[in-house]
Design a protein around this motif. Structure first.
Motif, PDB file in Angstrom:
ATOM      1  N   VAL A 185      -6.433   1.904  -3.055  1.00  0.00           N
ATOM      2  CA  VAL A 185      -5.550   3.019  -3.408  1.00  0.00           C
ATOM      3  C   VAL A 185      -5.696   3.350  -4.890  1.00  0.00           C
ATOM      4  O   VAL A 185      -5.839   4.524  -5.272  1.00  0.00           O
TER       5      VAL A 185
ATOM      6  N   VAL B  91       0.833  -1.207   0.000  1.00  0.00           N
ATOM      7  CA  VAL B  91       0.000   0.000   0.000  1.00  0.00           C
ATOM      8  C   VAL B  91       0.864   1.251   0.000  1.00  0.00           C
ATOM      9  O   VAL B  91       0.558   2.237  -0.696  1.00  0.00           O
ATOM     10  N   ALA B  92       1.962   1.229   0.758  1.00  0.00           N
ATOM     11  CA  ALA B  92       2.872   2.381   0.780  1.00  0.00           C
ATOM     12  C   ALA B  92       3.433   2.654  -0.611  1.00  0.00           C
ATOM     13  O   ALA B  92       3.495   3.812  -1.059  1.00  0.00           O
TER      14      ALA B  92
ATOM     15  N   LYS C 196       0.599   4.044  -2.892  1.00  0.00           N
ATOM     16  CA  LYS C 196       0.258   5.441  -2.630  1.00  0.00           C
ATOM     17  C   LYS C 196       1.228   6.398  -3.317  1.00  0.00           C
ATOM     18  O   LYS C 196       0.855   7.492  -3.742  1.00  0.00           O
ATOM     19  N   GLU C 197       2.484   6.005  -3.426  1.00  0.00           N
ATOM     20  CA  GLU C 197       3.493   6.837  -4.099  1.00  0.00           C
ATOM     21  C   GLU C 197       3.316   6.822  -5.614  1.00  0.00           C
ATOM     22  O   GLU C 197       3.554   7.828  -6.282  1.00  0.00           O
TER      23      GLU C 197
ATOM     24  N   THR D 253      -7.345   7.120  -7.057  1.00  0.00           N
ATOM     25  CA  THR D 253      -6.574   8.108  -7.818  1.00  0.00           C
ATOM     26  C   THR D 253      -7.521   8.924  -8.685  1.00  0.00           C
ATOM     27  O   THR D 253      -8.649   8.499  -8.967  1.00  0.00           O
TER      28      THR D 253
END
Length: 356
Positions: free
Chosen positions: A207, A163-164, A167-168, A211
């Motif tokens: 995620v 997930v990290a 997100k980027e 967007t």
């Protein structure tokens, strides 16, 4: 002919990873030379209207792209697009930078037209890739982003790690791929088990769906999955509303080669199993998911066969090392010629034609 001479006399005498860095360096120079890049793109990028295809809401100028693994840090996607790839999948990118496994970790098998790699997701991390992807593109390029698990992150924290990274990167990608199928990160393939994969894909999809343009999400699977596990992943992808499946990653099997080097085997020896998995997926999901076929793709015959078997998009990598910079251009040129010869006016006419 010229590339074969360069490969034989220069590149093949270098350590495979050193040769790779040399080529990537040259492509980066092309990427920052706007006039030359545009000229190369005008000459080699697919432009024939016959080749255009739409998948998960994204328009592709052709069906044949470059698989993940070549451009690990999204540094030369535009140059690769200029060489004729309809899309470039960058990565695998992890949330945190990591050096990968110890060298040597990349091996050529020229007689088998194959590679073995145990790179271990060496990359500069999601933040660095995000900066590269955020730059204005000088030529049109469809760029997929392939994300994986940071090696030091325990399996219990894998969801948070993916997930990290998502997100980027999700908002900067034309499509996003969850890679749970590399054999070179300990425990990674365990995540292909449905009970572990479901919460991971659900979290990353949240995620991607959030967007601004809703980034399409795909999952990449291994060729070494048992047939019933292929079915289970296909069913899960439908259940969660994923956009597609990429089949397949590298294999740990050595049945077709004599090398005993550890790592993932790619190239010609993977051809039969990759096609088998594609056909199984198509029979399971029909046209409800976009199927991207990769593994052992060498020429227009392979691309044509994968399209007939149900792939909307096809990717290659290993043969790029042996065929050189005009490989993608030749495949798209030959594919357009074959379509005209068979009276095909739209790629959709042949996708899945031979699927059972």
């Amino acid at each position: 002919m010229m590339y074969r001479f360069v490969f034989t006399q220069l590149l093949s005498r270098l350590d495979p990873e050193d040769a790779h860095h040399l080529v990537v360096g040259a492509l980066r120079l092309l990427s920052v030379a706007p006039v030359v890049k545009r000229l190369v793109h005008r000459r080699l990028a697919p432009r024939d209207p016959l080749l255009r295809v739409q998948a998960f809401g994204v328009h592709f100028p052709g069906p044949f792209g470059l698989a993940a693994g070549f451009d690990k840090d999204a540094r030369c996607a535009e140059a690769l697009s200029a060489l004729g790839f309809s899309h470039v999948e960058v990565g695998t990118i992890t949330a945190h930078a990591q050096p990968g496994n110890a060298r040597p970790r990349l091996f050529r098998l020229p007689g088998d037209r194959a590679l073995i790699n145990r790179m271990g997701f060496n990359n500069a991390g999601a933040s660095a890739a995000a900066k590269a992807l955020g730059r204005t593109r000088g030529v049109p390029a469809v760029v997929g982003v392939n994300i994986g698990k940071t090696k030091v992150v325990p399996e219990a924290e894998a969801v948070h790690d993916y997930v990290a990274g998502a997100k980027e990167l999700a908002a900067l990608a034309d499509y996003l791929v969850v890679n749970v199928s590399s054999p070179n990160t300990p425990g990674l393939r365990n995540l292909q088990a449905v009970e572990l994969l479901r919460p991971l894909l659900r979290a990353v999809k949240e995620v991607a769906d959030g967007t601004p343009k809703r980034t399409p999400l795909l999952v990449k699977i291994a060729p070494d999955l048992a047939d019933e596990d292929v079915d289970a992943v296909a069913d899960l992808a439908l259940e969660l509303g994923l956009d597609g499946v990429i089949a397949t990653n590298t294999t740990i099997s050595r049945e077709a080669v004599s090398s005993t080097e550890t790592g993932g085997l790619s190239g010609r020896p993977l051809k039969a199993r990759s096609l088998e998995v594609l056909r199984r997926l198509r029979s399971r999901v029909g046209d409800r998911l976009v199927l991207v076929s990769v593994g052992g793709v060498e020429d227009v015959d392979d691309v044509w066969e994968r399209l007939l078997a149900g792939a909307t998009l096809v990717q290659g990598y290993s043969a790029f090392i042996y065929e050189g910079p005009f490989w993608a251009w030749r495949i798209h040129r030959d594919l357009a010629r074959r379509m005209r010869r068979h009276g095909v006016t739209d790629l959709r006419e042949i996708i899945g034609r031979t699927a059972s």
